[in-house]
Design a protein around this motif. Structure first.
Motif, PDB file in Angstrom:
ATOM      1  N   SER A 176      45.013  60.262  45.819  1.00 22.12           N
ATOM      2  CA  SER A 176      43.776  59.533  45.534  1.00 22.12           C
ATOM      3  C   SER A 176      43.990  58.204  44.819  1.00 22.12           C
ATOM      4  O   SER A 176      43.176  57.294  44.942  1.00 22.12           O
ATOM      5  CB  SER A 176      42.822  60.417  44.719  1.00 22.12           C
ATOM      6  N   ARG A 177      45.083  58.059  44.088  1.00 25.99           N
ATOM      7  CA  ARG A 177      45.307  56.812  43.352  1.00 25.99           C
ATOM      8  C   ARG A 177      45.746  55.656  44.250  1.00 25.99           C
ATOM      9  O   ARG A 177      45.558  54.492  43.896  1.00 25.99           O
ATOM     10  CB  ARG A 177      46.355  57.025  42.254  1.00 25.99           C
ATOM     11  N   SER A 235      50.926  63.870  40.046  1.00 27.74           N
ATOM     12  CA  SER A 235      51.653  62.611  40.205  1.00 27.74           C
ATOM     13  C   SER A 235      52.132  62.075  38.864  1.00 27.74           C
ATOM     14  O   SER A 235      53.128  61.354  38.794  1.00 27.74           O
ATOM     15  CB  SER A 235      50.762  61.564  40.891  1.00 27.74           C
ATOM     16  N   GLY A 280      39.130  58.813  45.855  1.00 24.53           N
ATOM     17  CA  GLY A 280      39.990  57.643  45.832  1.00 24.53           C
ATOM     18  C   GLY A 280      39.602  56.538  46.788  1.00 24.53           C
ATOM     19  O   GLY A 280      40.276  55.510  46.851  1.00 24.53           O
TER      20      GLY A 280
END
Length: 306
Positions: free
Chosen positions: A137-138, A200, A157
């Motif tokens: 999503s980042r 992450s 995201g």
């Protein structure tokens, strides 16, 4: 004065740039393009003259793109995508040979629906080359807008007006541990259990957010960035992990590990599919998007609440 114009440039050089950028190696680029390595090196020399930049620097692990190459990559990829789309119009409607579609997804979705989706695509669009590329999503929105992927399956995201999104529903979480391990009988025992974190960042996850209002903090023994490592780290180990239910179900089905509901009140997450609006006229992307929706709705592991 720079007199460079499109009539003076061999446009095949753009394909060489794309291959060098994506493969990170002149040898692999030559294999991909069906050229000799010397021909690729000669093309790179011409590209360096055209763009007045070294473009790629040799390192011990291949070719590293320069800032200028990183700036050029999405523009060149977009132009080549449009060229491939034009060529596709000349091919029979049912001929997908030579087409490549890159789907961005995290490996929990590869584990749970990757094979089913590939089988579905192969049956509907024979001849197409599917690439699964890791995302989360980042970074997913940036990967879409930079043309690094054509479609994305992601839990959030994406917010850009340049991305067309389709909401699939809400997902949830399950816990998984080796079958030899005792299950926690209370939320305190759950927090005290040695945890495997898939993240992450490696330090904080959704479990920590759920435990914080209760004044509890879990014991994270080990962290990993990949869901595919989970069964190998849990096997014969006194650990548990709390991960999206589709990945937990797929791993348990493969390994026989034990599943249980998280004792903490876990938040749900939104699962969606996204693609660039600029690619809306590409019938293949639209078809694969529908096949992804179909696969997600029929998966034995992916149970989504609308």
């Amino acid at each position: 004065m720079n007199n460079t114009n499109i009539e003076s440039i061999d446009l095949n050089l753009m394909k060489v740039f794309e291959a060098l950028f994506e493969e990170g190696s002149a040898t692999r680029a030559s294999i991909r393009l069906g050229l000799t390595q010397s021909a690729v090196s000669a093309s790179l020399s011409k590209l360096r003259i055209i763009f007045h930049d070294p473009l790629f620097e040799r390192t011990g692990r291949g070719l590293k793109p320069s800032p200028r190459a990183n700036e050029l990559a999405p523009v060149i990829e977009s132009a080549l995508s449009q060229c491939r789309l034009v060529v596709a119009y000349a091919a029979p409607k049912d001929n997908f040979e030579g087409r490549t579609i890159t789907i961005g997804l995290s490996d929990d979705y590869e584990i749970s629906i990757g094979k089913q989706l590939l089988d579905t695509i192969n049956n509907a669009l024979p001849g197409i080359h599917v690439i699964y590329r890791q995302t989360h999503s980042r970074i997913v929105q940036d990967m879409l807008l930079r043309h690094q992927i054509d479609l994305a399956i992601t839990a959030g995201g994406m917010a850009s007006h340049l991305i067309k999104m389709h909401r699939l529903g809400k997902g949830n979480y399950l816990c998984i541990t080796d079958k030899q391990n005792p299950l926690p009988r209370s939320i305190k025992q759950y927090a005290d259990y040695p945890h495997l974190l898939v993240s992450s960042g490696g330090f904080v996850g959704v479990v920590d957010e759920a435990l914080k209002p209760l004044g509890l903090k879990r014991k994270i023994k080990i962290s990993t960035t990949h869901f595919s490592a989970v069964p190998f780290l849990l096997l014969n180990n006194y650990l548990l992990t709390t991960i999206p239910s589709h990945a937990a179900l797929a791993i348990a089905n493969l390994t026989g590990m034990t599943l249980f509901e998280p004792p903490a009140n876990m938040p749900s997450y939104e699962l969606m599919i996204g693609n660039r609006i600029g690619g809306k006229h590409d019938d293949v992307i639209d078809k694969i998007k529908q096949l992804i929706i179909e696969t997600c709705s029929t998966s034995e592991y992916l149970s989504l609440n609308i």
